[in-house]
Design an enzyme around this catalytic site. Structure first.
Site: not given
Ligand code: KDG
Ligand code: MG
Length: 409
Positions: A147, A159, A217, A219, A243, A269, A346
């Protein structure tokens, strides 16, 4: 196999974890992970006050019945606190059942479908050279999928980016929850992010070639049209997935993103129920299910969710940051090995202090995780070590736009 006790254990070996330990009258113990990052004590109280008393004297072997009893029986359904509490009970009961059978849990789930579960690690850098170093370090650790998260010019902290990876840090890990009475605050600028990220992937592909699976990601920070634009811009770099492009609760947003890009999409998630996925699966709007066993009602619920995903050709990509305890990680690994529609797992690796408290048997070799053949989940809780690390309040950051408006973190 009647349940004799159900205790909650809160420990903080560097970060907070909530664990449920169920013991049967014949002396078998099972562990369940109930960790909800930044809201740990809510789940601990839910378990201690409202669930543990209902478990005493129940048959530990009746896993499905206990799941339904706690889910339907409470009347108040779903939600992260409830589902993390049910997950902990469910994991602990599966741990006990597999120990009673003398088998690793994956055998009770249908046996192994593969040699091991492909894992992805978290590389990050405040700038491109630091990121490339971090990717090299992860390849050296054995990862075969990475990632990629990066600092954004003009923003202090972003992040997924470790604050001092190359300097004093012994590892390239990023831990967002910070100890203290109040959450840290970060500043965010989506336009700066959208301008910067494609060039980063260009540099990573130029350095590492076309084969290495790369993930990213978002986020939850983009609008649907921004996410569509990013997905399109990243198509030349052949991502394994993008993601959490948009906030999780808006399932319809994925329709718009899907219309514009062939970059594979992963989400979930922060979901806690199969009902969060029904539109996404039936309309084939995503490619990977990101839920954690810990936040979705345990092994029983996750298996049903993944079986439904398989009907629509959607694969697993279970959440596995360090706020999923080694118990929750082990539960995920048994599912990863057994299900047919496995995608990727992950794996951030827990700190040595965490692994002092939770003694694990799972292995990571040649990029693949294996839950081990230890009966049960394969994790032991060292209660003495756990007691040496008392709970300490810690919160995930809050995010604000440059003008001060609260934004998705
Ligand atoms: O508790 C929040 C973290 O688990 C989350 O921020 C990590 O996004 C994350 C990921 O993909 O692991
Ligand atoms: Mg994520």
């Amino acid at each position: 196999m009647k349940i004799q006790s159900a205790e909650t254990i809160v420990t903080s070996p560097g970060r907070n974890f909530v664990t449920l330990r169920i013991t049967t009258e014949d002396g078998l113990t099972g562990l369940g992970d109930a960790t909800l990052n930044g809201r740990e004590l809510a789940v601990e109280a839910y378990l201690r006050e409202h669930v543990a008393p209902l478990l005493l004297g129940r048959d530990a072997g009746r896993i499905e019945d206990t799941w339904q009893y706690l889910y339907r029986g409470a009347y108040w359904r779903r939600g992260p606190v409830t589902m993390a509490a049910i997950a902990a009970v469910d994991m602990a009961l599966w741990d006990i059942k597999a120990k009673a059978a003398g088998m690793p849990l994956y055998q009770l789930l249908g046996g192994a479908s593969r040699r091991g579960a492909l894992a992805y690690g978290h590389a990050s850098g405040r700038d491109v050279p630091e990121l490339l170093d971090s990717i090299r370090a992860h390849l050296d650790l054995g990862y075969r999928a990475i990632r990629v998260q990066t600092g954004i010019p003009g923003l202090d902290s972003v992040y997924g980016v470790a604050s001092s990876p190359a300097g004093g840090g012994e590892r390239y890990d990023y831990e967002p929850a910070q100890r203290g009475a109040l959450p840290a605050e970060e500043t965010w600028d989506t336009r700066a992010y959208l301008r910067h990220v494609p060039g980063v992937f260009e540099a990573v592909r130029a350095e590492f070639g076309p084969e290495l699976p790369l993930l990213h990601d978002g986020h939850h920070r983009m609008t649907p049209i921004q996410a569509a634009r990013l997905g399109k811009a990243l198509e030349p770099y052949d991502l394994f997935w993008l993601e959490d492009a948009t906030p999780g609760e808006d399932q319809a947003a994925l329709r718009l993103i899907r219309q514009h890009t062939t970059t594979p999409l992963a989400i979930g998630e922060v979901f806690n129920s199969v009902h969060d996925y029904t539109t996404l699966l039936s309309e084939r709007l995503i490619d990977y299910v990101r839920s954690a066993v810990t936040h979705t009602g345990g092994v029983t619920a996750m298996k049903k969710l993944l079986d439904l995903a398989g009907v629509y050709g959607v694969k697993s990509g279970m959440h596995g940051p360090t706020d999923i305890s080694p118990v929750g990680m082990a539960a995920a690994l048994h599912l990863d090995l057994a299900i047919h529609n496995f995608g990727i797992q992950e794996y951030m690796r827990h700190s040595p202090r965490t692994l002092e408290v939770f003694e694990t048997s799972y292995t990571f070799e040649e990029g693949l995780l294996h839950p081990s053949d230890t009966p049960g989940l394969g994790v032991t809780l060292n209660t003495e070590a756990a007691a040496a690390f008392p709970y300490s309040a810690a919160y995930l950051p809050v995010n604000r736009l440059t003008d001060g408006t609260v934004h998705d973190w």
